[in-house]
Design an enzyme around this catalytic site. Structure first.
Site, PDB file in Angstrom:
ATOM      1  N   GLY A   1       0.816  -1.212   0.000  1.00 43.38           N
ATOM      2  CA  GLY A   1       0.000   0.000   0.000  1.00 43.38           C
ATOM      3  C   GLY A   1       0.850   1.262   0.000  1.00 43.38           C
ATOM      4  O   GLY A   1       0.398   2.330   0.414  1.00 43.38           O
TER       5      GLY A   1
ATOM      6  N   SER B   1       3.908   1.480  -5.036  1.00 43.29           N
ATOM      7  CA  SER B   1       5.023   1.183  -5.926  1.00 43.29           C
ATOM      8  C   SER B   1       4.603   1.340  -7.386  1.00 43.29           C
ATOM      9  O   SER B   1       5.413   1.726  -8.231  1.00 43.29           O
ATOM     10  CB  SER B   1       5.567  -0.222  -5.663  1.00 43.29           C
ATOM     11  OG  SER B   1       4.530  -1.160  -5.676  1.00 43.29           O
ATOM     12  N   SER B   2       3.328   1.084  -7.680  1.00 42.60           N
ATOM     13  CA  SER B   2       2.872   1.216  -9.074  1.00 42.60           C
ATOM     14  C   SER B   2       2.911   2.668  -9.532  1.00 42.60           C
ATOM     15  O   SER B   2       3.407   2.978 -10.619  1.00 42.60           O
ATOM     16  CB  SER B   2       1.462   0.652  -9.239  1.00 42.60           C
ATOM     17  OG  SER B   2       0.568   1.313  -8.381  1.00 42.60           O
TER      18      SER B   2
ATOM     19  N   ASP C   1      -1.613   9.282  -5.230  1.00 41.25           N
ATOM     20  CA  ASP C   1      -0.333   8.570  -5.225  1.00 41.25           C
ATOM     21  C   ASP C   1       0.662   9.205  -6.196  1.00 41.25           C
ATOM     22  O   ASP C   1       1.837   9.421  -5.861  1.00 41.25           O
ATOM     23  CB  ASP C   1      -0.540   7.093  -5.609  1.00 41.25           C
ATOM     24  CG  ASP C   1      -1.544   6.404  -4.709  1.00 41.25           C
ATOM     25  OD1 ASP C   1      -1.902   6.982  -3.662  1.00 41.25           O
ATOM     26  OD2 ASP C   1      -1.983   5.300  -5.057  1.00 41.25           O
TER      27      ASP C   1
HETATM   28  C1  GLA Z   1      -5.157   3.958  -3.597  1.00 45.69           C
HETATM   29  C2  GLA Z   1      -5.426   4.876  -4.793  1.00 45.69           C
HETATM   30  C3  GLA Z   1      -5.465   6.344  -4.354  1.00 45.69           C
HETATM   31  C4  GLA Z   1      -6.407   6.557  -3.164  1.00 45.69           C
HETATM   32  C5  GLA Z   1      -6.164   5.511  -2.076  1.00 45.69           C
HETATM   33  C6  GLA Z   1      -7.203   5.567  -0.993  1.00 45.69           C
HETATM   34  O1  GLA Z   1      -3.873   4.177  -3.090  1.00 45.69           O
HETATM   35  O2  GLA Z   1      -4.442   4.703  -5.780  1.00 45.69           O
HETATM   36  O3  GLA Z   1      -5.839   7.161  -5.442  1.00 45.69           O
HETATM   37  O4  GLA Z   1      -7.750   6.558  -3.574  1.00 45.69           O
HETATM   38  O5  GLA Z   1      -6.132   4.184  -2.589  1.00 45.69           O
HETATM   39  O6  GLA Z   1      -7.142   6.775  -0.318  1.00 45.69           O
END
Ligand code: GLA
Length: 397
Positions: free
Chosen positions: A135, A138-139, A183
């Site tokens: 979580g 990395s992508s 992200d």
């Molecule tokens: C993933 C998604 C983000 C965000 C989170 C939850 O990391 O890539 O865009 O929505 O989940 O907050």
């Protein structure tokens, strides 16, 4: 397109930059441009980005390192060093790959092509130390690394905002996960010792200092790989959109949960669908909670901030339904520790890490106790990372 986990299969390497350099020296016939793109944490504001709300992420000390050279033809050659896997393709026939990981790079190439940016063939190699499936995005870091590198290599003159949007579009349209922008934004805009308070509606952002000598950020990795994550993620998005639709019948100006109040949800969503109501209620409360948490930070009140993290966890578990037994166990355990100011699950959910704000002198004891209890409870060794907030994408010196 088949949906995959939000995180790609990138394994951890202990000395990724050195391994990359060694590979490039042996296999590339020119000196590469080398860039690094960080993974991210998010202090508070989860599942709010695709609802035009606020998020509070930061780039961390774990990153993807990518070396790249131009080719004189239209071939694409990618090397995933940590997987010891390779891909060859062409700019003229972009298609999703059964190897999966090339899609994060191909998606970026496709976006650039669709927008008319002049790129030619290239060869790149990458590796990193962002734990897989934890979580920590990395992508997104891989998408940002290749985009940042292509921007430099072909002098595309993309702004940072354009890069964040484009990397997100690559994930949405090519990989098939309808993620928000958090992200990619964090990986590109990250700043050492600062959180990014990002308004995902306008993309306006401000940096909030996060420099506390007496606390550490500790990530506890459940090692549960979120197999449900991408399909459930898209379902949550759809549920939020349904809530907006129900409200907008009565308030035509409403186009996202950012504009919705709890009163509106009580009046127009609760009587129609209890599940949709719970999802929307969590989001509306979380958007406000983040604002309040930022006030706590300005007041230097990390205890109040931490309490809000526990409340976020509760909402993600009970209302948004994206937690799991392992994450709940870790958050509950942390809530009983005097040295822990705040803790919650982080990211999309169904596995990955909890993020914990821990008093510095309590860190070793906390990690040991969590590890022992977790092993007993789930028969899985717990991984722990004490992380720091660092700069986002950059060219390596
Ligand atoms: C993933 C998604 C983000 C965000 C989170 C939850 O990391 O890539 O865009 O929505 O989940 O907050």
């Amino acid at each position: 397109m088949q949906l995959q986990d939000i995180e790609p299969a990138i394994r951890e390497s202990s000395r990724p930059a050195a391994a990359l350099q060694a590979f490039c020296e042996t296999h590339f016939d020119a000196a590469p441009l080398v860039v690094q793109a960080a993974g991210r944490i998010n202090l508070i504001g989860e599942h709010t980005d695709y609802n035009n709300g606020f998020v509070l992420p930061a780039a961390i000390d774990k990153a993807i390192y990518l070396g790249i050279i131009k080719r004189n033809d239209r071939q694409l050659r990618f090397h995933a060093l940590d997987l010891d896997d390779h891909y060859t393709g062409s700019l003229d026939s972009l298609a999703s790959s059964p190897q999966h990981w090339p899609d994060y790079l191909l998606g970026v190439v496709q976006q650039l092509q669709q927008k008319g940016y002049p790129i030619q063939g290239f060869e790149c190699a990458f590796g990193g130390n962002i734990p897989q499936g934890a979580g920590l995005s990395s992508s997104a870091a891989l998408e940002c690394a290749v985009l940042f590198a292509l921007n430099q290599l072909f002098e595309l003159n993309l702004s940072k905002i354009e890069m964040a949007r484009l990397a997100q579009a690559a994930e949405n349209n090519f990989v098939g996960v309808r993620c928000g922008i958090m992200d990619q934004f964090a990986s590109i805009f990250g700043k050492r010792q600062h959180l990014i308070k990002l308004d995902c509606g306008s993309l306006e952002h401000e940096y909030i200092p996060f420099r506390f000598d007496d606390v550490k950020l500790v990530l506890l990795d459940t090692q549960v790989k979120h197999s449900l994550a991408s399909s459930e993620y898209n379902t949550r998005r759809a549920e939020c959109e349904q809530g907006v639709q129900l409200v907008s019948r009565h308030h035509p100006d409403v186009s996202s949960l950012r504009q919705v109040t709890l009163d509106m949800l009580d009046a127009y969503v609760k009587p129609v669908n209890a599940v949709t109501y719970n999802r929307c209620r969590y989001v509306v409360e979380e958007i406000q909670r983040l604002q309040d948490a930022c006030t706590d930070l300005i007041n230097d009140d990390l205890s109040a901030f931490g309490q809000r993290m526990f409340t976020t966890h509760e909402g993600l578990d009970k209302l948004y339904n994206v937690s799991c037994a392992e994450l709940n166990w870790l958050a509950a355990m942390a809530s009983r520790e005097a040295g822990v100011l705040g803790a919650r699950m982080m990211g999309g959910g169904f596995g990955g890490c909890t993020i914990n704000i821990v008093k510095a002198d309590a860190v070793p004891g906390f990690i040991a106790k969590a590890g022992q209890g977790y092993q007993q409870q789930f028969n899985v060794p717990l991984k722990a990372y004490v992380t720091s907030i660092e700069d986002g994408c950059k060219v390596m010196a």
